[in-house]
Structure formats: structure tokens, C-alpha cells
Design an enzyme around this catalytic site. Structure first.
Site, PDB file in Angstrom:
ATOM      1  N   ARG A   7      33.547  23.636  42.501  1.00 33.58           N
ATOM      2  CA  ARG A   7      33.348  24.784  43.389  1.00 33.58           C
ATOM      3  C   ARG A   7      32.582  24.327  44.620  1.00 33.58           C
ATOM      4  NH1 ARG A   7      28.974  28.550  43.741  1.00 33.58           N
ATOM      5  NH2 ARG A   7      29.615  30.637  44.416  1.00 33.58           N
ATOM      6  N   TYR A  54      47.088  27.736  44.212  1.00 33.46           N
ATOM      7  CA  TYR A  54      48.119  26.831  43.699  1.00 33.46           C
ATOM      8  C   TYR A  54      47.957  26.737  42.181  1.00 33.46           C
ATOM      9  CZ  TYR A  54      48.151  25.152  48.573  1.00 33.46           C
ATOM     10  OH  TYR A  54      48.207  25.049  49.946  1.00 33.46           O
TER      11      TYR A  54
END
Length: 457
Positions: free
Chosen positions: A194, A224
Site C-alpha cells: 500500500r 486490475y
């Protein structure tokens, strides 16, 4: 037994008028909103945070913030939030299969906002109200008797109040006191890299400019998805001022449970997971600019609902992540913390100074089933993204949309708690069953999309 009417969903009580003193341990989202909501309902608050200083909300949560200062606080936070019209769902080759509108999170409903920005905004508002917030103040011991509860601060000073509320997160010490033991998280086998960093770092790299094509106008978000639980979410924030990304993966040996702890995560490790994708050159051009100090690798964990949120003495309880840590994939950790905080303040107001124990019990009755169902949502949501059948998805793109159940996104916590408090209170007093109105009809989480976006006035 009579119930006070209180000041109502949008009402503000005179400061200190309830005579109820509340100690709040932890000043993240749950703690700060609890402090503000309690202040607005006339309670006297002392907020404790062990750190030396301040370090994604759905439509159900922003209804609470809208009631503060005639909506000015929410307007300020929205100005600092991301403006995403739709999320693009793609395969690793970059083929677009679905556009998921941001209903429930978009402008005029909820908001997508960086956690640090949100916490800072909440802190500034709490400070403007004159709420007693104390930093570098760790609750090192807890105690309670028939008339009050309290904590020891930094192993030295004892302070007391009518109740103690632990909003101290997934590693809660308050929860350890409430339960009498520590609970271990259940690893999901997943983790996520992250990062969030300034888009200015992309300057001078023409291969990375594609992500900023709409900068200054609106943000874009791409997800994705591929087999084996691997996925990438890549977006801009604050209309192209920031770049945010997450890579979901199963190589979690080095990951940390905290969203905020920066580990020895390396962007090279994240990129290695994507190297076989046809879109690798495009996404790598953006991700490779991530500063190491802005990158973390955290474990996706799950926890079963606690047996109780309240201590045996009834004057100490937990809320937020301390009570019901949510899988990050559910997108409701912050929202449910806000709902907890609002419920707490109202129940204390309606129960009154002489019935604080009862108020905390009613909070648990109103909130427990709802949060338990949402805690269980992670697997259902994740199943949408695991091993996608693109042929089937192409025929029905709606199956990839993020669930938006009406019972969750359309919920108005202020109105519901004022209406439901008498019934929940009676159930507690009579030791009878109580079914809250804030859960689905079958008491189970299902992937549905029946939330209807409010029509603009």
C-alpha cells in the site's frame, strides 16, 4: 421506565449539560468522532492518545459528519477528498470489462479520503470545540466500580469518569481488559502493498504521465484483477495531486498487520508480482516512483465477533476496530467506527447520568449484529476478485461491481438510534431478544446492489 427525548438527530446540547464524563482511549477515527459526538450531546470528554501527536467513508458515515457545524466540517473534508466518477475493472492485459460507478462513495454521498487527511480534519474540529485531548498519554491500567470507571495514564496518574470507551484499534489494550484475555487474529493468507505519494514525483517521466491525464479535473481509479488472488488498484487522489496504489498478494511472510507501520517493504517486490502482465511497463512506470518511506506491506487479517464489547462491571466498552476489526476489502472500517461513535453519544444522552451502564449495554444491542454481519462480508467480496472468469464477466459486467446493499449504504444512524433506543433498552431491561433495524432481512451478508443514490434537490 421513561426515556428522555434528547436533542434529536441534528440537535446540539449545551456543553457539559448531561453531567456524564467520558474517557475515550485512542484518537483515531472512532475516538475522535466519539469525542465530537459526545460533546455535541452534552457529555464531558477526555480523550487520551498514546502517540505524541496526530498521525474511506461510505454514505452511511458522512450523514453523521453532515450534522456538524451546519455541514461545514463535511464540506471541508470533501474538498480534501478524491473525486472518482467510476472505477475501471480490467484484466492484466488492460482490457476494460466494467465501469463501477462510485454510488455511495461519490461526491454528495460518501467520500474517498486518505485516512491521515480525515483524522487531521477530525482533530482540528475537535480542537476547535475545546475538547480535552491529551497526547503522549497511554492508558496503562483500567479499573471500575459501581459508580465510575477510570484509567491510569502512563503508569502514574489515575483519572475517573462515568465510563471508559476504548477506541484503541486492532491491538486494543481496552479489549484485553474487557475480555480478560488477548485474542489472536486469524490470518487470511493475503497481504497488500500500500502506498500514497505526491504526483509531483512523476514529473519528468513521460511514461508515467498517463495516470495524470485528467489531473485538475477529476481522479481516475483502475483495478486490475487476475488469478490466484493477485490484483492491483491504481488511482489518483485530490484531482491528480496524489498517486495511490495497492497490490493484493499471497506472499505475506514479511507483511505487518498495521495499515500504518512502514515495514521493510520494497517496491521491487511488488513489481516482481506483476512482471508477467502485458501492462507491466505501463503500471511499473508509475509504481517505481514510490518513495520507500511511503510504502507498507500489511497483512489482511480477520477476526471473529467478540463475545462482548462490555466489561463485567459494565462501565468500560470498546468500539471501532477494537470491537470489530473489518477486512480492508470490505471498505467499512471507518464507516462502522463513525456509526459506533454516534450510537454511543446518543445512548448516553437518552439513558442519562444515572444509567450509564444501561446506555453501554444498549449500544452493544443496537450495533453488535450489524457489525458482525459486515465483518463476515470480506470473503463474499473477495470471491468476486479471485480467479475471474473473464468470458462470463464480459457477458455480465455487473458481477464485478462492488456490493452496495441498501441496508448498509442507506443507513441513517442518528435517526435510527433515536427511534430504536426505547425498544433496545426495554429488551436489555427485560432480558429479551431484540432485532435491530440496521441489518438485512435474512441477517446475512449478500452481494447485492440495491442502494439507490439520493436524488439531488
Amino acid at each position: 421506565m421513561t426515556v428522555a427525548h434528547g436533542v434529536g438527530p441534528n440537535g446540539v446540547a449545551p456543553p457539559g449539560s448531561s453531567g456524564i464524563q467520558v474517557i475515550i482511549v485512542g484518537l483515531g477515527i472512532a475516538g475522535l468522532v466519539a469525542a465530537i459526538e459526545c460533546h455535541y450531546k452534552g457529555h464531558v470528554v477526555v480523550g487520551l492518545e498514546r502517540s505524541p501527536g496526530i498521525r474511506v467513508l461510505g454514505s452511511n458515515a458522512t450523514k453523521v459528519l453532515q450534522s456538524w457545524n451546519n455541514g461545514e466540517v463535511l464540506r471541508h473534508l470533501v474538498s480534501q477528498s478524491d473525486d472518482v466518477a467510476a472505477m475501471e475493472i480490467l484484466d492484466p492485459a488492460g482490457k476494460l470489462y466494467a465501469l463501477d460507478s462510485m454510488d455511495g462513495y461519490g461526491m454528495g454521498e460518501g467520500m474517498i479520503i486518505h485516512r491521515g487527511t480525515l483524522v487531521h480534519g477530525l482533530y482540528e474540529h475537535a480542537k476547535s470545540l475545546g475538547i480535552d485531548l491529551r497526547f503522549a498519554s497511554a492508558a496503562t491500567d483500567y479499573w471500575e466500580d459501581e459508580g465510575q470507571a477510570g484509567v491510569t495514564v502512563n503508569g502514574e496518574q489515575r483519572i475517573a469518569a462515568a465510563c471508559v470507551v476504548g477506541a484503541d484499534g486492532v491491538h486494543s489494550k481496552t479489549r484485553d481488559y474487557v475480555l480478560g484475555y488477548q485474542i489472536a487474529p486469524q490470518p487470511s493468507g493475503l497481504a497488500a502493498f500500500r502506498a500514497c505519494f505526491s504526483a509531483n514525483l512523476l514529473a519528468g517521466d513521460p511514461d508515467a504521465q498517463w495516470i495524470l491525464e485528467e489531473a485538475g479535473v477529476q481522479d481516475r481509479m483502475r483495478r486490475y484483477i487476475t488469478t490466484g488472488g493477485l490484483g492491483l488498484t491504481l488511482s489518483t487522489g485530490k484531482r491528480g495531486q496524489n498517486v495511490i496504489w495497492q497490490v493484493w498478494h499471497r506472499k505475506h511472510e514479511k507483511a505487518d498487520e498495521s495499515w500504518e507501520n512502514v515495514t521493510d517493504a520494497r517496491v521491487e517486490d511488488a513489481l516482481a508480482l506483476l512482471q508477467d502482465w502485458p501492462t507491466y511497463p505501463q503500471v511499473a512506470a508509475v509504481l517505481r516512483h514510490t518513495p520507500s518511506e511511503k510504502l507498507a506491506d500489511y497483512k489482511i487479517i480477520s477476526r471473529d465477533p467478540l463475545p462482548t464489547w462490555r466489561s463485567r462491571g459494565g462501565r468500560i466498552m470498546v468500539i471501532g476496530d477494537a470491537a470489530h476489526a473489518m477486512s480492508a476489502i470490505a471498505g467499512q472500517g471507518g464507516g462502522q467506527s463513525v456509526e459506533d461513535a454516534a450510537t454511543l453519544a446518543i445512548c448516553l444522552e437518552l439513558a442519562g447520568k444515572s444509567r450509564v451502564n444501561l446506555a453501554l449495554h444498549v449500544v452493544e444491542r443496537i450495533r453488535y449484529q450489524r457489525t458482525s454481519i459486515i465483518q463476515d462480508s470480506g470473503n463474499a467480496i473477495y470471491s468476486q476478485m479471485r480467479d475471474p472468469d473473464w468470458e462470463t464477466i464480459e457477458k455480465d459486467p455487473s458481477m464485478m461491481k462492488f456490493p452496495r446493499p441498501e441496508w448498509l449504504f442507506g443507513y441513517d444512524v442518528h435517526r435510527d438510534v433515536y427511534e430504536q433506543f426505547p425498544y433496545a433498552m426495554r429488551a436489555v431491561q427485560d432480558n429479551t431478544g431484540y432485532r435491530p433495524r440496521n441489518i438485512p432481512s435474512n441477517s446475512k451478508y449478500q452481494v447485492v446492489h440495491d442502494y439507490e443514490k439520493p436524488v439531488a434537490a
